[in-house]
Design a protein around this motif. Sequence first.
Motif, short mmCIF file in Angstrom:
data_model
loop_
_atom_site.label_atom_id
_atom_site.label_comp_id
_atom_site.label_asym_id
_atom_site.label_seq_id
_atom_site.Cartn_x
_atom_site.Cartn_y
_atom_site.Cartn_z
N ALA A 41 9.55 42.27 5.41
CA ALA A 41 10.41 41.20 4.90
C ALA A 41 10.77 40.22 6.02
N THR A 43 13.50 37.06 7.26
CA THR A 43 14.89 36.65 7.07
C THR A 43 14.97 35.16 6.75
N ASP A 86 16.69 38.80 2.94
CA ASP A 86 15.34 39.20 3.32
C ASP A 86 14.40 38.90 2.16
N ARG A 103 17.00 41.89 -0.11
CA ARG A 103 18.22 42.35 0.56
C ARG A 103 19.14 41.17 0.83
#
Length: 348
Positions: A41, A43, A86, A103
Amino acid sequence: MSPRGAGRGKDWSKLDESDVRVRPGRGTRPRTKRRPEHADAVTAMVVGKDRGRWTCSLEGDPEQIVVAMRARELGRTPVVVGDSVDLVGDTSGKPDTLARIVRVADRTSVLRRTADDTDPFERVVVANASQLLIVVALADPPPRTGFIDRALVAAYAGGLEPVLCLTKSDLAAPDEIITAYAELAMPILVTRQDKEPDDVAERLRDQVTALIGHSGVGKSTLVNKLVPDADRETGVVSAVGKGRHTSVTAVALPLPTGGWVVDTPGIRSFGLAHIEPDDIVAAFPEFVEAAEECPSGCGHLGTPEDPGCMLDTVVADGSATTGRLDSLRRLLSSRAGLDESQREQGVE
């Protein structure tokens, strides 16, 4: 004999539960609680939202914009402008591509409000902003100290540093407002319509700053000067002094000098039902210890509302000024809605 007919010769009166095989239905099969780790993932910062789609800036780079949806495993987890998330999936940012938000990081600050002072449901407007720029016009429309107080309460309770921005100083002097908030040691910036807001731009450099203000105070005009490509419609103040709403959703805009400014919709109400008195006192360190000695349920307003309040002892022993305590209690009164005239100034 075939397996299907193997049990035909059995004595059914001697069968027990060990002889019964039940195939679980789809709704009763055990489900694993393990969730994908999404080690790949990337950010991003949420910079906008529109009908179930979030616009995200990869690594905070305004040149790398990706559209994403909320992954199923997040359920109804709220995602707002300013959130650090994420992303997985197609993060190329190409047309018609869609990434997934898997996330949402813990928030360092939140700007929250409720619809009114009786509404228990709080709404997060902006996440992870370091500053709250409270935009107030000195004239047309006239300044509303009740709104300033309520915005200060929200900033202190949410972990944002408040900054007061007084616009239209070419129409009225700022001295009275500056004096009224001198005890708070809050940065106060003054702008006028015929000059560039250089002081504001410097204050916002390399920060994530949320802007809040009533419609018609010049907030959108200020944003257009700070971010020339913002393409935000400038509000026109009507003859009765109430501007029409020109921003309809919160959106984060990149500043040319670095950082982001989050333009929020014009505010017509700013409820504080979600905030407790001690949330406000926490922003005044010299009173925190005394507040812990107050009776249970103390609103810290002093006599007659809270006759046992211990905050007065801090002033009595010289650890704080009377003006500082008065400023704190004015904010507490605004939160409690006790001063009706002040409350009307804060909420249209």
